[in-house]
Write an enzyme that holds these catalytic residues in place. Structure first.
Site, short mmCIF file in Angstrom:
data_model
loop_
_atom_site.label_atom_id
_atom_site.label_comp_id
_atom_site.label_asym_id
_atom_site.label_seq_id
_atom_site.Cartn_x
_atom_site.Cartn_y
_atom_site.Cartn_z
N LYS B 56 87.89 4.73 37.57
CA LYS B 56 87.73 4.58 36.12
C LYS B 56 88.38 3.29 35.66
O LYS B 56 89.44 2.89 36.17
CB LYS B 56 88.38 5.78 35.44
CG LYS B 56 88.16 5.88 33.93
CD LYS B 56 88.82 7.16 33.40
CE LYS B 56 88.53 7.36 31.92
NZ LYS B 56 89.19 8.58 31.41
N SER B 131 86.20 11.39 28.76
CA SER B 131 86.02 9.96 28.78
C SER B 131 85.72 9.40 30.18
O SER B 131 85.37 8.23 30.30
CB SER B 131 87.23 9.25 28.19
OG SER B 131 88.36 9.59 28.91
N SER B 155 89.42 14.96 30.17
CA SER B 155 88.44 13.91 30.44
C SER B 155 87.97 13.76 31.87
O SER B 155 87.18 12.86 32.13
CB SER B 155 89.00 12.57 29.96
OG SER B 155 88.99 12.54 28.55
#
Lengths: 99, 458
Positions: B56, B131, B155
């Protein structure tokens, strides 16, 4: 408690974010919309649930220096007196010429 | 396969599924040459030798930029790497590419990225969740078997549920946050997305462990989570908290959860009804604490030392111009909300109150676990993946996290395992465990996976 336009101006100033006048109405509506859901917390019996002096337990900061994979010379080429120099603001250029 | 072959296969897959900007937009940066150089540095005798991992974009890497899905860090390359990245390398794994995400990890759909929304590989008209949407989607699309994401309110678990894969949030303190760009420091975790429970377990085993560079890192031994499976679950008590199964729960999701509970029962577990009475307050508590902490953490993005700088009228003008143009709408909203709840006159009513109720939420969990319950089972999300653009009202988006935020508030570990399809879309079942009991959590996760529920329809 309701967030007014003035409140939005004030918190934007604290947060160092420029909010244009035309956004004040929609932002105060959005913030009020969110804060409305928080009102339910006022009725929760919670006094004394947290020992405020405790905070979060943090280990003492005694570790080795952080290893940098990229040399400072590569990303911060200018320095003076042990400080990194960042690019000067154009509004400060005249001050620099004067010194 | 050797590392070079792994790199080629992964990029071939990424190109084939359209992982880039003009397609699913799940990857922001990465190329064969850079990944190849990273692959050449790995410890080839590690237990994850030659394994590519998608990371990420809020986890610091030195081979690729770290943008946090934000204009304010566009093109920024970190001078140091996250401990999790170094630990991956020790285990033999390497960074393949950086994944798209909601800006600064604020969002539940990956629609709030400054670089365009990501799309769900299962159904590209829908969101992959957020996210860590890019990370979960990369695994779902078969680009890598393991991806790193971050969890502040669910997330990793929520996008795992939306994408039909496994998502793990470790205990707070289990994985070093050094190099994870801070959003809400008391809630943030690095989490793992995996194609299977074994993949997620190996990923966590690689990155977990004490780190002196993280003052909240726990000195607790790391287990061999990939070996947590047992033939049966006799003696395991699985609590089912009634607050996570409200009358309004989608009947199809409830049906899949019941199938999952039947499977656990068949494996020998005892199922017990329990109550976590402060659950209803979790979302309001989270949306006071997280924005408050984010307003402090994001004050460092000021155009002075790194990232975007836009000049204005003097220094103050530069701060304001940089921050208002560098941050997107959701980040701006949360910074303002956080600033408000911390400001003079409102601190007691909002922030202090929220921390007190947070302590009660944590106590709900510790009491239930102390009463003889080993793990809890709940739905991961109240719905399967929604359509892109379907949710525009902020609080409605926040409600997507209704079953996941509690684990972040209490610091306990949680994982989502696919348990079926609802109207053709994947849904996950969530396992929550006591602090530092990831072994028990994985044991039950393995049992659920063995029951082979993932393709079952409601």
């Amino acid at each position: 408690m309701s967030v007014s336009h003035n409140d939005v101006r004030r918190i934007a100033e604290l947060a160092r974010i420029a909010v244009p006048e035309e956004r004040l109405e929609s932002l105060s509506k959005e913030l009020n919309g969110i804060l409305e859901h928080m009102e339910s917390l006022t009725d929760v019996a919670s006094a004394g649930a947290v020992n405020e002096s405790q905070g979060m337990r943090l280990a003492p900061d005694v570790g080795p220096s952080v290893h940098l994979e990229r040399r400072p010379a590569d990303f911060a080429p200018n320095s003076r007196d042990g400080f990194f120099l960042v690019p000067r603001l154009s509004t400060h250029d005249s001050a620099a010429d004067a010194s | 396969m050797n590392a070079r072959a792994e790199v080629d296969a992964a990029f071939a897959r990424a190109d084939h599924v359209g992982a880039w900007r003009d397609g699913l937009n799940i990857l922001l940066a990465g190329d064969r040459e850079t990944a190849g150089a990273e692959a050449a540095r790995v410890n080839t005798s590690g237990f994850l030798a030659n394994t590519p991992v998608v990371v990420k974009d809020n986890i610091a890497t030195t081979s690729l930029p770290t943008t946090c899905g934000s204009r304010i860090l566009e093109g920024y390359v970190s001078p140091y790497e996250a401990t999790a990245i170094a630990k991956l390398r020790d285990a033999g794994a390497f960074v393949l590419a950086k994944a798209n995400m909601d800006e600064f990890a604020m969002g539940s759909s990956t629609e709030h990225s400054a670089f365009g929304p990501a799309k769900n590989p299962i159904d590209p008209t829908r969101v992959p969740g957020g996210s860590s949407g890019g990370s979960a989607a990369a695994v779902a699309a078969g680009i890598t078997r393991i991806a790193l994401g971050s969890e502040t309110g669910g997330s990793v678990r929520q996008p795992a549920s939306f994408c039909g894969i496994v998502g793990v949030k470790p205990t707070y303190g289990r994985v070093s946050r050094f190099g994870l760009v801070a959003f809400a420091s008391s809630l943030d975790n690095i989490g793992v997305a995996g194609a299977t429970v074994t993949d997620a377990a190996l990923g966590l085993r690689a990155i977990a462990g004490f780190d002196p560079n993280d003052a909240t890192s726990a000195k607790v031994p790391v287990g061999e989570y990939d070996n947590a499976a047992t033939d049966r679950l006799d003696g395991v008590v699985v609590g089912v908290p009634r607050e996570y199964f409200p009358d309004s729960l989608d009947p199809a999701i409830r049906a899949r959860c019941n199938v999952a509970l039947d499977a656990l029962r068949a494996a020998g577990a005892t199922i017990r009804d329990v109550s976590l009475p402060h659950t209803a307050h979790a979302v309001p508590v989270y949306y006071i604490i997280a924005p408050a902490e984010c307003s402090s953490n994001l004050s460092r993005f000021d155009g002075v030392r790194y990232g975007l700088r836009i000049e204005g009228d003097g220094l103050r003008g530069m701060y304001e111009a940089t921050r208002s143009r560098g941050f997107g709408a959701e980040v701006t909203r949360r910074i303002l909300l956080g600033t408000y709840v911390l400001s003079h006159g409102y601190y007691d009513a909002y922030y202090k109150k929220a921390q007190e109720v947070r302590a009660l939420i944590t106590r709900d969990f510790t009491s239930v676990f102390a009463s003889g319950v080993d793990v809890l089972f709940t739905p991961t999300t109240p719905s399967p993946a929604f359509a892109l653009g379907a949710i525009t009202e902020p609080y409605e988006m926040y409600l997507s996290d209704i079953f996941t935020v509690t684990a972040n508030l209490a610091g306990i570990p949680g994982m989502s395992v696919p348990i079926g399809r609802v109207r053709g879309l994947p849904v996950g079942g969530q396992i929550l465990a006591p602090h530092f009991d990831e072994m028990q959590m994985f044991r039950v996760g393995f049992a659920l996976e063995r029951a082979n529920l993932a393709m079952g329809d409601a």
